[in-house]
Design an enzyme around this catalytic site. Structure first.
Site, PDB file in Angstrom:
ATOM      1  N   ASN A 151       0.834  -1.224   0.000  1.00 36.59           N
ATOM      2  CA  ASN A 151       0.000   0.000   0.000  1.00 36.59           C
ATOM      3  C   ASN A 151       0.858   1.260   0.000  1.00 36.59           C
ATOM      4  O   ASN A 151       0.848   2.063   0.926  1.00 36.59           O
ATOM      5  CB  ASN A 151      -1.008  -0.002   1.157  1.00 36.59           C
ATOM      6  CG  ASN A 151      -0.378  -0.133   2.523  1.00 36.59           C
ATOM      7  OD1 ASN A 151       0.756  -0.590   2.654  1.00 36.59           O
ATOM      8  ND2 ASN A 151      -1.103   0.277   3.556  1.00 36.59           N
ATOM      9  N   ASN A 313      -6.011  -0.777  12.544  1.00 40.54           N
ATOM     10  CA  ASN A 313      -6.898  -1.730  11.876  1.00 40.54           C
ATOM     11  C   ASN A 313      -6.218  -3.097  11.754  1.00 40.54           C
ATOM     12  O   ASN A 313      -5.130  -3.152  11.217  1.00 40.54           O
ATOM     13  CB  ASN A 313      -7.259  -1.242  10.469  1.00 40.54           C
ATOM     14  CG  ASN A 313      -8.268  -0.120  10.506  1.00 40.54           C
ATOM     15  OD1 ASN A 313      -9.008   0.035  11.461  1.00 40.54           O
ATOM     16  ND2 ASN A 313      -8.294   0.677   9.450  1.00 40.54           N
ATOM     17  N   ASP A 340       2.994  -5.805  11.832  1.00 43.76           N
ATOM     18  CA  ASP A 340       2.159  -4.796  11.157  1.00 43.76           C
ATOM     19  C   ASP A 340       2.702  -3.389  11.459  1.00 43.76           C
ATOM     20  O   ASP A 340       1.931  -2.437  11.679  1.00 43.76           O
ATOM     21  CB  ASP A 340       0.679  -4.907  11.545  1.00 43.76           C
ATOM     22  CG  ASP A 340      -0.224  -4.235  10.507  1.00 43.76           C
ATOM     23  OD1 ASP A 340       0.305  -3.716   9.503  1.00 43.76           O
ATOM     24  OD2 ASP A 340      -1.452  -4.231  10.703  1.00 43.76           O
ATOM     25  N   HIS A 344       3.361   6.325  10.788  1.00 46.52           N
ATOM     26  CA  HIS A 344       2.616   7.507  10.329  1.00 46.52           C
ATOM     27  C   HIS A 344       3.195   8.734  11.023  1.00 46.52           C
ATOM     28  O   HIS A 344       3.607   8.654  12.192  1.00 46.52           O
ATOM     29  CB  HIS A 344       1.137   7.413  10.702  1.00 46.52           C
ATOM     30  CG  HIS A 344       0.379   6.385   9.919  1.00 46.52           C
ATOM     31  ND1 HIS A 344       0.140   6.495   8.568  1.00 46.52           N
ATOM     32  CD2 HIS A 344      -0.184   5.210  10.296  1.00 46.52           C
ATOM     33  CE1 HIS A 344      -0.552   5.438   8.154  1.00 46.52           C
ATOM     34  NE2 HIS A 344      -0.756   4.641   9.176  1.00 46.52           N
TER      35      HIS A 344
HETATM   36  O1  DOR Z   1      -3.646  -0.058  11.081  1.00 49.55           O
HETATM   37  C1  DOR Z   1      -3.288  -0.343   9.954  1.00 49.55           C
HETATM   38  N1  DOR Z   1      -2.366   0.395   9.317  1.00 49.55           N
HETATM   39  N2  DOR Z   1      -3.841  -1.372   9.360  1.00 49.55           N
HETATM   40  C2  DOR Z   1      -3.610  -1.653   8.057  1.00 49.55           C
HETATM   41  O2  DOR Z   1      -4.134  -2.624   7.560  1.00 49.55           O
HETATM   42  C3  DOR Z   1      -2.772  -0.759   7.241  1.00 49.55           C
HETATM   43  C4  DOR Z   1      -1.815  -0.037   8.096  1.00 49.55           C
HETATM   44  C5  DOR Z   1      -1.112   1.079   7.383  1.00 49.55           C
HETATM   45  O3  DOR Z   1      -0.652   0.892   6.251  1.00 49.55           O
HETATM   46  O4  DOR Z   1      -0.956   2.142   7.963  1.00 49.55           O
HETATM   47 ZN    ZN Z   2      -3.915  -4.957   7.399  1.00 44.22          ZN
HETATM   48 ZN    ZN Z   3      -0.605  -4.053   7.536  1.00 44.34          ZN
END
Ligand code: DOR
Ligand code: ZN
Ligand code: ZN
Length: 457
Positions: A151, A313, A340, A344
């Protein structure tokens, strides 16, 4: 700037070691936090000839002394050409002159961690994390391999973009990577033509950050992946349901994807499983013979929604869900722990973006929660963070055995420490573990027989 200085420090350290090596024959790197220093006598030493690895001829060598293994027993490790050559005791005789000796000072040596699920932000969002800062964060967390989500901007929908990221990471050299490719092109939710022409180098596809909504699209993608020997990684979220019920959104997509895995016999890896219901569905699918694996995150093990409302998430769940995840680890339904790691900026978090950094806190959080509080053996944690993720990714990593990559981590299991988000190596500091007191500090990381991280004090 800080990253650059750190690199210079490591480089100097090695330069210094090799400069004085001819004088001392053996050189000893002693950690400032470790116990007494150790000097190896040179008498009676010889070099055993190992079969050279054709890719790394003339590569580095390293002898690790004064460590204990996951069971607490003394162990030495000898690495040659980036691979583990021997594990046991009294290995000094194997080492030749001028070789680097690493004195663990009594710390615990484990196979370095392998992260199945990580977000760096190249290309497009380098202000949150770039390949260099992501690599440093991973190394500081004890990782030598991360599997990167697609992503980015643009979304990684091609083998060429994946290869570019992998190449840049190889140039940084601190952490190996696999860059996954999206299930639908540019996350459009429909187009899967690119899957038919992906080269064999692409082994994992995922829409992480989104669920794939359309059943027919997902079914076709699973069918293609079976034919092409690709593993689907699933962020399970029905995006129409999640705005009003994120539990149902995760559970319902988990059931669908497990069913597709069983139906097409497609390898499926369920990411960041967070609910009791999702784990039950995965257990059922496994019992029915579906080739499904799954991961849980450190934050879904550590936090409950009555004490933490940090935006991520899937969201932080109830104490009952956490209990289900811990039980799933005990019974072996959970294959792996993945971070994960989702960096940010402060501004983006204020705008409501979901996610937290996790590379640098993962081992401490999991050791404290699972081993200290829940009484699980350290070997189980090693299985979850190193051995099994490496198996799922098909890597010669995750085990301290001859022939495996010489990737290991030295951890301090006894001294508590406090997480300070301002000391993280990641570019972002979105870390709700800030201030937590943990056990299991990562003191040093070695990849391919070379030091990639050493704690400062
Ligand atoms: O909390 C999340 N952040 N869940 C995700 O699935 C994507 C991720 C992100 O790329 O920041
Ligand atoms: Zn995810
Ligand atoms: Zn992720």
């Amino acid at each position: 700037m800080k990253a650059k200085m750190m690199r210079a420090k490591l480089k100097n350290q090695f330069a210094a070691v090799f400069a004085v090596a001819p004088v001392f024959l053996f050189d000893v790197l002693t950690f400032p936090f470790a116990g007494k220093s150790f000097f190896c006598p040179s008498e009676g030493r010889h070099t055993r000839t190992m079969k050279p690895d054709k890719h790394r001829q003339g590569g580095n060598l390293m002898l690790l002394i004064n460590a204990v293994n996951a069971e607490g027993r003394p162990v030495e490790l000898y690495a040659k050409d980036g691979k583990i050559a021997a594990v046991g005791q009294d290995l000094a005789a194997l080492a030749g002159e001028n070789e680097t000796v690493l004195d663990a000072g009594g710390l615990t040596v484990l196979p370095a961690f392998v992260d199945l699920h990580c977000h760096w932000r190249t290309p497009g969002f380098e202000y949150k994390e770039d390949i260099e800062t992501g690599s440093r964060a991973a190394a500081a967390g004890g990782y030598t391999f991360v599997n990167l989500m697609p992503n980015t901007k643009p979304v990684c929908s091609s083998a060429a973009q994946a290869a570019m990221v992998e190449q840049k990471a190889a140039e940084v050299g601190l952490c190996d990577v696999n860059q996954t490719v999206s299930i639908t092109e540019d996350f459009d939710g429909k187009t899967i033509d690119h899957l038919k022409t992906l080269p064999a180098s692409v082994k994992f596809i995922t829409e992480d950050g989104h669920g794939v909504q359309d059943n027919a699209t997902m079914a076709r993608a699973f069918a293609i992946c079976t034919q092409r020997d690709i593993t689907v990684m699933s962020h399970a979220e029905d995006m129409e349901i999640s705005p009003w019920d994120y539990r149902l959104a995760e559970d319902i997509e988990t059931v669908r994807n497990c069913w597709l895995s069983e139906y097409y016999q497609t390898r499926l890896h369920m990411c960041h499983v967070s609910t009791r219901g999702a784990l039950d569905a995965i257990q059922m699918a496994k019992l029915r013979g579906a080739p499904v694996t799954c991961e849980v995150t450190p934050h879904h093990l550590w936090f409950t929604n009555d004490t933490c409302d940090y935006r991520v998430n899937p969201p932080i769940r109830t104490a009952d869900d956490v209990q289900a995840l811990v039980d799933g680890i005990r019974t072996g339904i959970v294959d792996a722990i993945a971070t994960d790691h989702a960096p940010h900026s402060e501004e983006d978090k204020l705008k409501g973006m979901a996610g937290m950094v996790g590379s640098e806190t993962a081992f401490g959080v999991c050791y404290t929660k699972l081993c200290k509080q829940e009484g699980l053996p350290l070997e189980v944690l090693v299985h979850l963070m190193s051995t099994r993720p490496a198996e799922i990714l098909g890597l010669a990593k995750g085990q301290l055995e001859p022939g495996y990559d010489a990737d290991f981590v030295l951890v301090d299991l006894d001294t508590p420490y406090t997480v300070d988000k301002n000391k993280l190596h990641s570019k972002s500091h979105n870390c709700p573990f800030d201030g937590a007191q943990l056990y299991g500090r990562v003191c040093a990381t070695v990849k391919g027989g070379e030091l990639t991280y050493q704690a400062e004090e």
